[in-house]
Design a protein around this motif. Structure first.
Motif, PDB file in Angstrom:
ATOM      1  N   ARG A 172       5.102   5.837  -2.371  1.00 20.25           N
ATOM      2  CA  ARG A 172       4.358   4.576  -2.289  1.00 20.25           C
ATOM      3  C   ARG A 172       3.336   4.522  -3.422  1.00 20.25           C
ATOM      4  O   ARG A 172       2.624   5.495  -3.680  1.00 20.25           O
ATOM      5  CB  ARG A 172       3.633   4.467  -0.946  1.00 20.25           C
ATOM      6  CG  ARG A 172       2.753   3.218  -0.856  1.00 20.25           C
ATOM      7  CD  ARG A 172       2.237   2.969   0.560  1.00 20.25           C
ATOM      8  NE  ARG A 172       1.382   4.028   1.038  1.00 20.25           N
ATOM      9  CZ  ARG A 172       0.821   4.037   2.268  1.00 20.25           C
ATOM     10  NH1 ARG A 172       1.081   3.045   3.113  1.00 20.25           N
ATOM     11  NH2 ARG A 172       0.061   5.025   2.635  1.00 20.25           N
ATOM     12  N   ALA A 173       3.284   3.354  -4.084  1.00 21.08           N
ATOM     13  CA  ALA A 173       2.269   3.128  -5.122  1.00 21.08           C
ATOM     14  C   ALA A 173       1.268   2.106  -4.597  1.00 21.08           C
ATOM     15  O   ALA A 173       1.631   0.975  -4.278  1.00 21.08           O
ATOM     16  CB  ALA A 173       2.909   2.620  -6.402  1.00 21.08           C
ATOM     17  N   SER A 174       0.025   2.529  -4.487  1.00 17.45           N
ATOM     18  CA  SER A 174      -1.068   1.628  -4.113  1.00 17.45           C
ATOM     19  C   SER A 174      -1.963   1.464  -5.336  1.00 17.45           C
ATOM     20  O   SER A 174      -2.557   2.438  -5.807  1.00 17.45           O
ATOM     21  CB  SER A 174      -1.860   2.204  -2.941  1.00 17.45           C
ATOM     22  OG  SER A 174      -1.029   2.359  -1.803  1.00 17.45           O
ATOM     23  N   GLY A 175      -2.034   0.248  -5.859  1.00 21.16           N
ATOM     24  CA  GLY A 175      -2.760   0.049  -7.103  1.00 21.16           C
ATOM     25  C   GLY A 175      -2.173   0.857  -8.237  1.00 21.16           C
ATOM     26  O   GLY A 175      -2.884   1.330  -9.128  1.00 21.16           O
ATOM     27  N   LEU A 176      -0.834   1.035  -8.187  1.00 21.46           N
ATOM     28  CA  LEU A 176      -0.054   1.770  -9.192  1.00 21.46           C
ATOM     29  C   LEU A 176      -0.353   3.267  -9.201  1.00 21.46           C
ATOM     30  O   LEU A 176       0.020   3.970 -10.138  1.00 21.46           O
ATOM     31  CB  LEU A 176      -0.252   1.167 -10.589  1.00 21.46           C
ATOM     32  CG  LEU A 176       0.122  -0.314 -10.721  1.00 21.46           C
ATOM     33  CD1 LEU A 176      -0.056  -0.769 -12.161  1.00 21.46           C
ATOM     34  CD2 LEU A 176       1.544  -0.579 -10.247  1.00 21.46           C
ATOM     35  N   GLN A 177      -1.017   3.762  -8.163  1.00 23.70           N
ATOM     36  CA  GLN A 177      -1.218   5.203  -7.986  1.00 23.70           C
ATOM     37  C   GLN A 177      -0.214   5.699  -6.953  1.00 23.70           C
ATOM     38  O   GLN A 177      -0.256   5.296  -5.793  1.00 23.70           O
ATOM     39  CB  GLN A 177      -2.654   5.489  -7.535  1.00 23.70           C
ATOM     40  CG  GLN A 177      -3.716   5.081  -8.544  1.00 23.70           C
ATOM     41  CD  GLN A 177      -3.595   5.840  -9.855  1.00 23.70           C
ATOM     42  OE1 GLN A 177      -3.464   7.067  -9.878  1.00 23.70           O
ATOM     43  NE2 GLN A 177      -3.636   5.111 -10.964  1.00 23.70           N
ATOM     44  N   TRP A 178       0.689   6.595  -7.386  1.00 17.80           N
ATOM     45  CA  TRP A 178       1.786   7.029  -6.530  1.00 17.80           C
ATOM     46  C   TRP A 178       1.388   8.172  -5.608  1.00 17.80           C
ATOM     47  O   TRP A 178       0.631   9.069  -5.989  1.00 17.80           O
ATOM     48  CB  TRP A 178       2.959   7.487  -7.378  1.00 17.80           C
ATOM     49  CG  TRP A 178       3.682   6.396  -8.095  1.00 17.80           C
ATOM     50  CD1 TRP A 178       3.522   6.016  -9.397  1.00 17.80           C
ATOM     51  CD2 TRP A 178       4.685   5.539  -7.553  1.00 17.80           C
ATOM     52  NE1 TRP A 178       4.360   4.970  -9.697  1.00 17.80           N
ATOM     53  CE2 TRP A 178       5.090   4.659  -8.587  1.00 17.80           C
ATOM     54  CE3 TRP A 178       5.285   5.427  -6.297  1.00 17.80           C
ATOM     55  CZ2 TRP A 178       6.072   3.692  -8.406  1.00 17.80           C
ATOM     56  CZ3 TRP A 178       6.257   4.456  -6.109  1.00 17.80           C
ATOM     57  CH2 TRP A 178       6.645   3.601  -7.149  1.00 17.80           C
ATOM     58  N   SER A 179       1.942   8.161  -4.414  1.00 13.59           N
ATOM     59  CA  SER A 179       1.828   9.290  -3.487  1.00 13.59           C
ATOM     60  C   SER A 179       3.155   9.441  -2.766  1.00 13.59           C
ATOM     61  O   SER A 179       3.810   8.447  -2.419  1.00 13.59           O
ATOM     62  CB  SER A 179       0.696   9.070  -2.484  1.00 13.59           C
ATOM     63  OG  SER A 179       0.900   7.894  -1.729  1.00 13.59           O
ATOM     64  N   GLU A 180       3.576  10.681  -2.541  1.00 15.01           N
ATOM     65  CA  GLU A 180       4.826  10.943  -1.838  1.00 15.01           C
ATOM     66  C   GLU A 180       4.588  10.897  -0.339  1.00 15.01           C
ATOM     67  O   GLU A 180       3.632  11.490   0.169  1.00 15.01           O
ATOM     68  CB  GLU A 180       5.419  12.287  -2.244  1.00 15.01           C
ATOM     69  CG  GLU A 180       6.817  12.520  -1.697  1.00 15.01           C
ATOM     70  CD  GLU A 180       7.485  13.753  -2.275  1.00 15.01           C
ATOM     71  OE1 GLU A 180       8.698  13.930  -2.056  1.00 15.01           O
ATOM     72  OE2 GLU A 180       6.794  14.543  -2.967  1.00 15.01           O
TER      73      GLU A 180
END
Length: 301
Positions: A172-180
């Motif tokens: 998931r990218a929130s504000g283009l910051q990805w997290s698995e």
């Protein structure tokens, strides 16, 4: 060209509106295979074909500043136009498809184009011919043997973008910051679709369907027969799932029911827009306005 001298196979398609549809196709003739885009102009006008020099894998459309249809090649070539035609490339270096594997998906999200593929590549089109690299932090180096990558990407806005792929991975990218994200499966996911906030589904191998519920991914159902699901679409307030040979809809009790479509045995990809749902099967195409009565549309040359 006589009808006996060619054979058509179809890939994913795009519903521009209720009277304009495009689909990737391959025309097999005696002297070889010709990739092309076929366009349906409505029941009266029929089909036209645009030959391609390379095989597209996905289509997408942007409405502004003017309507434009885009076709993505696995090597990062992008064909675009609406009336005219031009091409541009996504990352021709070894950190792109040349060194990390082909691109798999093209999606319009919040009025911008996103492409994703093997090696967890993610790109966003910033301007004509300019594609930004938006990879997540966990990527293999060029040349490294690591079977990983994204098969699908989607989102309703850029505050929450989802990407899924091999071994069941979900990002998931929130504000283009990805997290698995934690995934309930290690099976390959072929598609993720976001239809509105908090209405997100993913599906893939063995007919498994996941939903994002209470801020976590959970197994919702498995279609009867366990065939691989290749696409999902929301139409008429219901979720539809397509395998290569069958079409299903999700019922309120979280089970799937097969949708009877007389005469159709080839499915695979779905797209809905402007009150119409299209099915793009390898061998057959069809559309419906109510998910009950279907009309077959067979292109002819």
């Amino acid at each position: 060209m006589a009808s006996e001298s060619f054979f058509l196979q179809f890939g994913p398609g795009l519903v521009e509106n209720d009277h304009s549809v495009r689909v990737i196709c391959e025309i097999e003739v005696d002297d070889g295979k010709q990739p092309a885009l076929a366009r349906w102009h409505g029941p009266q006008a029929g089909w036209t074909f645009f030959p391609m020099q390379w095989m597209p894998v996905r289509l997408a459309q942007l409405e502004l500043p003017q309507p434009c249809v885009f076709a993505l090649g696995g090597d990062g070539t992008v064909g675009l136009g609406y009336g005219g035609y031009s091409e541009e490339s996504i990352n021709t270096t070894d950190t792109g498809p040349r060194g990390r594997g082909p691109l798999r998906v093209l999606r319009a999200i919040a009025g911008r184009l996103y492409a994703a593929g093997m090696g967890r590549q993610v790109y966003r089109r910033a301007d004509a011919g300019v594609w930004e690299v938006l990879d997540p932090p966990k990527v293999p180096v060029p040349g490294e043997i690591d079977i990983c990558g994204f098969t699908s990407i989607d989102g309703v806005d850029e505050d929450e973008i989802w990407a899924v792929g091999y071994r069941g991975e979900i990002w998931r990218a929130s504000g283009l910051q990805w997290s698995e994200m934690a995934s309930p499966t290690n099976l390959t996911l072929h598609v993720v679709r976001t239809f509105k906030k908090h209405l997100v589904f993913a599906a893939g191998k063995m007919g498994l369907v996941l939903g994002f519920v209470d801020d976590a991914w959970r197994v919702l159902a498995q279609i009867p027969g366990g065939e691989d699901i290749w696409d999902l679409e929301w139409f008429g307030g219901q979720l539809f799932a397509a395998t290569s040979t069958r079409l299903f809809k999700l019922l309120p009790d979280a089970t799937f029911e097969e949708v009877a479509v007389p005469g159709l045995t080839s499915f695979g990809y779905l797209h809905a827009n402007d009150g119409v749902l299209w099915s793009f099967g390898t061998l057959q195409l069809a559309w419906t306005t109510d998910a009950i009565v279907w009309t077959a549309q067979t292109p002819t040359l």
